[in-house]
Design a protein around this motif. Sequence first.
Motif, mmCIF file in Angstrom:
data_model
loop_
_atom_site.group_PDB
_atom_site.id
_atom_site.type_symbol
_atom_site.label_atom_id
_atom_site.label_comp_id
_atom_site.label_asym_id
_atom_site.label_seq_id
_atom_site.Cartn_x
_atom_site.Cartn_y
_atom_site.Cartn_z
ATOM 1 N N TYR A 80 10.916 -7.410 9.995
ATOM 2 C CA TYR A 80 10.090 -6.302 10.476
ATOM 3 C C TYR A 80 9.849 -6.474 11.961
ATOM 4 C CZ TYR A 80 5.720 -9.056 10.745
ATOM 5 O OH TYR A 80 4.748 -9.977 11.075
ATOM 6 N N ARG A 105 6.921 -7.534 0.187
ATOM 7 C CA ARG A 105 5.493 -7.888 0.113
ATOM 8 C C ARG A 105 5.179 -9.107 0.974
ATOM 9 N NH1 ARG A 105 2.965 -4.612 -3.007
ATOM 10 N NH2 ARG A 105 4.095 -3.471 -4.595
ATOM 11 N N ALA A 108 5.064 -7.813 4.430
ATOM 12 C CA ALA A 108 3.854 -7.009 4.628
ATOM 13 C C ALA A 108 2.625 -7.895 4.802
ATOM 14 C CB ALA A 108 3.669 -6.039 3.463
ATOM 15 N N ILE A 125 2.437 3.565 10.364
ATOM 16 C CA ILE A 125 3.757 3.463 9.750
ATOM 17 C C ILE A 125 4.304 4.878 9.599
ATOM 18 C CG2 ILE A 125 5.076 2.783 7.708
ATOM 19 C CD1 ILE A 125 2.820 0.723 7.117
ATOM 20 N N SER A 127 7.141 6.369 7.810
ATOM 21 C CA SER A 127 7.973 5.834 6.737
ATOM 22 C C SER A 127 9.267 6.615 6.531
ATOM 23 C CB SER A 127 7.171 5.858 5.428
ATOM 24 O OG SER A 127 7.953 5.436 4.341
ATOM 25 N N GLU A 132 8.067 5.380 1.112
ATOM 26 C CA GLU A 132 6.638 5.694 1.118
ATOM 27 C C GLU A 132 5.900 5.017 -0.033
ATOM 28 O OE1 GLU A 132 3.518 9.449 1.130
ATOM 29 O OE2 GLU A 132 5.638 9.843 0.713
ATOM 30 N N TYR A 135 5.069 1.396 0.780
ATOM 31 C CA TYR A 135 3.978 1.248 1.746
ATOM 32 C C TYR A 135 2.627 1.588 1.119
ATOM 33 C CZ TYR A 135 7.521 0.516 5.276
ATOM 34 O OH TYR A 135 8.565 0.009 5.995
ATOM 35 N N ARG A 136 2.592 2.599 0.252
ATOM 36 C CA ARG A 136 1.345 2.925 -0.428
ATOM 37 C C ARG A 136 0.944 1.800 -1.378
ATOM 38 N NH1 ARG A 136 1.142 9.153 -2.089
ATOM 39 N NH2 ARG A 136 -0.796 9.295 -0.934
ATOM 40 N N ALA A 140 -1.190 1.025 2.354
ATOM 41 C CA ALA A 140 -1.131 2.008 3.439
ATOM 42 C C ALA A 140 -1.611 3.358 2.915
ATOM 43 C CB ALA A 140 0.290 2.113 3.989
ATOM 44 N N LEU A 162 -1.870 1.445 7.794
ATOM 45 C CA LEU A 162 -2.141 0.192 7.093
ATOM 46 C C LEU A 162 -3.301 -0.483 7.814
ATOM 47 C CD1 LEU A 162 -1.249 -1.841 4.896
ATOM 48 C CD2 LEU A 162 0.222 -2.892 6.640
#
Length: 165
Positions: A80, A105, A108, A125, A127, A132, A135-136, A140, A162
């Motif tokens: 990332y 994860r 993240a 973010i 996405s 998506e 991220y949710r 986020a 986030l």
Amino acid sequence: MGSGREGRGRGRARQRADVMVRRAAAGDARRLTRLVRTSGAYEGPYASMVEGYRVGPDYIETHRVFVAESIATGRILGFYALLLDPPELDLMFVADSAQGLGIGRLLATHLREEARSAGLTGVRIVSHPPAEGFYRSIGAEPVGTVRADPPAVLWDRPELLLRVG
């Protein structure tokens, strides 16, 4: 996730039994570029986004780029890039063969720690639409939609926040 450990490159490194997150080095550029260009998430209608995309050594040196690397093989499983001003997740990719193994994860969690240590309270973010849900799932929250911007981006993208503070 394990204890902290210094890895190659700069910055903190995190590890678990089989994977370590470390600061990317300029020498990782080709492998990161290949990971982006071969991502199954960007097949079909999304292929144009990664065609010719390059993660260069200059990008790695300029931004906070971190890789998840197999301790046993040295293989990069994901990465990332965090931009600080304004705070945004610029890139996050997990190798197709590492999908479902918790690498996203792990990255993240590291992203949150890195953002928090930089004094940020949240990270924007934008996405890739199929990502998506991921991220949710890490917390986020949807805050809007970034409209398509042809010819660079041909589709609307979810915008999320986030919170890290």
